[in-house]
Design a protein around this motif. Structure first.
Motif, PDB file in Angstrom:
ATOM      1  N   LYS A 106      78.602 -12.310   8.409  1.00 36.80           N
ATOM      2  CA  LYS A 106      79.826 -11.622   8.853  1.00 36.80           C
ATOM      3  C   LYS A 106      79.650 -10.111   8.657  1.00 36.80           C
ATOM      4  CE  LYS A 106      82.116 -15.555   9.158  1.00 36.80           C
ATOM      5  NZ  LYS A 106      82.547 -16.122  10.426  1.00 36.80           N
TER       6      LYS A 106
ATOM      7  N   GLU B  40      79.439 -15.648   4.371  1.00 39.24           N
ATOM      8  CA  GLU B  40      80.568 -16.533   4.115  1.00 39.24           C
ATOM      9  C   GLU B  40      80.087 -17.714   3.272  1.00 39.24           C
ATOM     10  OE1 GLU B  40      84.164 -17.445   6.971  1.00 39.24           O
ATOM     11  OE2 GLU B  40      82.445 -18.654   7.499  1.00 39.24           O
TER      12      GLU B  40
ATOM     13  N   PRO C  37      89.413 -11.972   7.631  1.00 40.24           N
ATOM     14  CA  PRO C  37      88.665 -12.489   6.493  1.00 40.24           C
ATOM     15  C   PRO C  37      88.317 -11.385   5.492  1.00 40.24           C
ATOM     16  CG  PRO C  37      87.317 -12.467   8.476  1.00 40.24           C
ATOM     17  CD  PRO C  37      88.686 -12.079   8.875  1.00 40.24           C
TER      18      PRO C  37
END
Lengths: 317, 536
Positions: B516, B536, B33
């Protein structure tokens, strides 16, 4: 009247001095001080010389009487000193929390008064009817249920049914009234309910007593309208003891909501007091207790003056 | 000359296909990500900082709110503990004799006020930590006893010259407490940083409302390009555990960085489902059992050994880890760490056996030999902190009851509890040790002679232990050092039972899945600068 006021004001001084001595001694009777808690409490590797140096810096090495005299000299000059834990001025630490505690006390008092007086009056007028039983049950439940427990129930209900948690940080009323009220309304409801229970019971019993008085019977006999009799003749006289209950409770609310403040995470005087005591922050604890005592003494004084003013039977002696 | 054949072409072709396959393999796995910029991270802190000076404080309450504002010379890799990486240092070099450590600083690092950070600032910082001026408290001074002086040959170079070799210096220079402070300010007032914030870290200070919250905003001039990802962070002070859990459950906070209880973790998982992610790790914190070695019968090694072997640690771990955050069975170093003894070796030490019938029989024999009668009564002092202290106290009392001892559990408020420990007014008590990294210097100091360690409340002197401690501290070779650490451990626990490790803590961080770029470490003190965290 002026002599009466002066006499009552002067009587406040020995009371406050007694409180000051008591809290000063009590704090030092309990073993462990701020330096030990700050370092040993966190398991830090602190040489003994460092601990002693910190004690000297904070004046904890001085004899007890010298520490007390230093503190008193500061109080007289309105210099409350520095917090032993944070090093910040005690006045700053308290000032930050006072606003929230005062607002919560006012809000709870408004809720309690709005609930208690109509309900108490209604219960007295409708004595021994189902309505009276409902009001009495409501009041007894209010006294029986601890405020913090009610607070926990409110939070759980909001979380479970509405997936909502009130804000956990304080926003001043003038900055954002909605954010302010959305945080304070819930604890105010929890506190106000218990507070209203006491005041409603007092209103009911005072009203019952007054309704049996000759002047009320005379008012009914003169053919005055019911609302008129109740409002102008009965309630007005019954409110004196109710005012005393509300006043004293208000003073308590300023610093006494220790557990409720923890439940709702309110940054008030109650939470500050607990932390100051746990940290053995002598300077802060002493001033906090002194302020709370002062609030009680002041409310008592205001009530005495108020009673003396509204009730001509009270003599200024 | 190569001879090209069909077979060779086929083999080469196959190899080329395989290599291409391997090279292109990552395209088939899930892409990593990409950190997203923006947003505010609200998190819970259970206590408030007594001061803002990392050099004088020892509480997570200080480091969780101040670490994002500061840089350190080195730091632990946020995703690969215990690897040490540079923070302000770009590179470093250790001389062959192990007595000179040279650090090259990054170029272009700026303080939050815009002025450049130089080696002069690093020197001033370490001078304050290692050689604090009168009236200035430095809790980390002892960790740098090997350092003779700090030098700055130029604006970007810092040199530490040592008196003797040190096995832990690099790791200690990654200490999350050693915020680098500005030299000019320290020269004017060495205590300025107790009440003010001015760093060079990923976040600039915005406001602190005592009792309520602490806010920091992104430092646009941060020296790591693109970081931090968050616009800001908001630390919310919530003391009551139930209110902390409610804040995470209700989304007012997304994470709490110290630890929640297993019960709180289960509640959050049940209520929030896949919106919550749980990270767990053995913690560099241990609850120890301290004996007053000056009091009879605790002065008798047989009595102390009996108390040790009568304690079933393995069952304790299974039972207590369901209700508290203590779990790990280990010696004086964190179980699972590179310094810890493997289980089969550990089980050969007194108090770590698994056959409790035999252990209790032996314990009763030792008690008889020590002249301790059946039903002997003593007091176990404990902190009145529900988690994790009280459940362990109750468990220990039950264990000792099984060998005929009658122990009274006395839970005390922290003030009187530590006071009694310090003045020796106790028989036995539950104490703790908590460090920022796995390092024998830190974990063993509690067990050297009481006159050498202010955090040893056992009231004993043992020159063998002191000598072993010094030796391990100066040993640079890992295997040799570990052997000495294990000898130390055997003497403290198995041979003398002066003080005992009980269970090691187990860190449990349930956080919103939106958070995150943060990975749990064995310490709640490290990896708190939030530079890599994103939402996120």
């Amino acid at each position: 009247m002026q002599r009466y006021l002066l006499k009552r004001l002067l009587l406040m001084l020995p009371t406050l001095f007694g409180v000051a001595v008591l809290i000063f001694v009590l704090m030092r009777v309990v073993p462990g001080d701020v330096v030990v808690l700050r370092y040993a409490g966190e398991g830090a590797f602190v040489p003994r010389e460092t601990i002693e140096a910190e004690r000297i810096r904070l004046g904890l090495n001085k004899p007890i009487y010298a520490q007390f005299l230093d503190w008193m000299a500061g109080i007289v000059r309105l210099d409350f000193g520095l917090s032993m834990w944070t090093g910040q001025p005690v006045a700053t630490e308290i000032g930050l929390r006072f606003q929230l505690s005062l607002e919560l006390a006012i809000l709870s008092t408004i809720i309690a008064t709005l609930l208690a007086i109509p309900l108490g009056t209604l219960a007295a007028v409708k004595r021994n009817t189902p309505l009276d039983y409902v009001v009495r049950t409501f009041s007894i439940a209010g006294l029986a249920v601890p405020t913090f427990w009610l607070g926990i129930l409110i939070i759980l209900a909001l979380l479970v049914y509405f997936r909502y948690l009130p804000p956990v940080t304080f926003t001043p009323l003038w900055k954002d009234p909605v954010a302010n009220l959305s945080q304070l309304i819930w604890p105010a409801l929890a506190v106000g309910y218990r507070y209203s229970a006491m005041a409603a019971r007092m209103t009911r019993s005072a009203m019952l007593e007054v309704l049996r008085e000759d002047y009320v019977r005379t008012a009914w006999a003169k053919g005055l309208a019911g609302v008129h009799v109740l409002r102008r003749h009965a309630l007005k006289n019954a409110l004196l003891p109710v005012t005393a209950v509300i006043g004293l409770e208000f003073a308590f609310l300023l610093g006494g909501l220790v557990v409720t403040e923890q439940v709702f995470n309110l940054n008030g005087l109650g939470k500050l007091t607990v932390e100051a005591i746990l940290h053995r922050d002598y300077t802060l604890t002493q001033v906090l207790i002194l302020i709370m005592s002062f609030a009680y003494v002041l409310v008592n004084f205001a009530l005495d003056v108020f009673f003396a003013w509204v009730d001509p039977r009270i003599r200024y002696v | 000359m190569f001879k090209v054949t069909v077979r060779a072409v086929m083999v080469l072709g196959l190899a080329a296909v395989l290599v291409a396959g391997v090279v292109t393999l990552p395209t088939f796995s899930a892409p990593a990500p990409v950190p997203r910029r923006g947003g505010e991270l609200p998190f819970v802190v259970a206590a408030e900082p007594p001061s803002f000076d990392g050099h004088r404080e020892n509480t997570y309450a200080m480091i969780h709110v101040t670490a994002p504002h500061y840089s350190t010379l080195l730091k632990f890799d946020p995703f690969n503990y215990p690897k040490v990486v540079g923070d302000l240092a770009e590179s470093w070099d250790i001389s062959r004799d192990g007595l000179t450590y040279s650090f090259k600083l990054r170029a272009g690092v700026k303080w939050h006020d815009g002025s450049p950070l130089t080696s002069k600032d690093v020197k001033a910082t370490y001078d304050k930590i290692i050689f604090p001026p009168a009236g200035v408290v430095s809790l980390r001074k002892a960790a740098y006893a090997a350092v003779d002086r700090v030098e700055t040959p130029d604006e970007r170079t810092v040199v530490f010259r040592l008196k003797h070799s040190s096995g832990s210096l690099v790791a200690n220079l990654a200490s999350p407490w050693n915020f680098v402070y500005k030299a000019d300010i320290l020269a004017r007032d060495p205590r300025w940083f107790e009440k003010n914030i001015m760093g060079s870290g990923p976040f600039k200070f915005v406001e602190y409302v005592r009792g309520s919250h602490w806010i920091g905003k992104r430092n646009e001039d941060y020296y790591i390009r693109g970081q931090p990802y968050l616009d800001s962070f908001r630390a919310i002070f919530i003391r009551e555990p139930a209110a902390q859990v409610a804040a995470v459950r209700g989304g007012r906070a997304l994470i709490e960085f110290r630890s929640f209880s297993p019960e709180a973790r289960d509640t959050l998982v049940k209520e929030l489902g896949d919106r919550i992610r749980v990270q767990e790790k053995p913690w560099v914190c241990v609850l120890t059992l301290s004996f007053n070695n000056e009091r009879r019968p605790f002065s008798d090694v047989k009595f102390r050994k009996a108390l040790n072997i009568a304690f079933d640690r393995w069952t304790a771990s299974r039972v207590l880890s369901r209700i508290t955050f203590i779990k790990g069975v280990g010696g004086l170093t964190r179980p699972g760490s590179e310094w810890a003894q493997p289980d089969d070796r550990l089980k050969r030490m007194g108090g770590f056996g698994t056959d409790m019938d035999v252990a209790r029989r032996d314990a009763r024999r030792l008690l008889r030999e020590a002249g301790v009668p059946e039903g002997f009564k003593f007091v176990l002092k404990n902190r009145d902190t529900r988690m994790p202290y009280e459940p362990l106290g109750v468990y220990l009392i039950d264990q000792w009851r099984r060998v005929g001892l009658n122990v009274e559990h006395q839970a005390q408020e922290t003030g009187p509890y530590f006071n009694d420990f310090r003045v020796g007014n106790y028989d036995a008590g539950i104490d703790f040790n908590c460090d920022f990294m796995d390092d024998p210097d830190l974990q063993l100091i509690k067990f050297v002679s009481s006159d050498k360690s202010p955090i040893n409340y056992g009231r004993y002197r043992d020159s063998t232990l002191d000598e072993l401690y010094e030796r391990q501290s100066r040993t640079v070779n890992f295997a040799q050092r570990r052997d000495i650490v294990w000898q130390f451990e055997k003497r403290v626990i198995d041979e003398m039972a002066y003080q005992l490790p009980t269970l090691w803590w187990h860190r449990i961080i349930p956080h919103h899945s939106r958070v995150k770029g943060w990975e749990i470490t064995p310490s709640h003190y490290v990896n708190q600068d939030l530079s890599t965290v994103w939402l996120e």
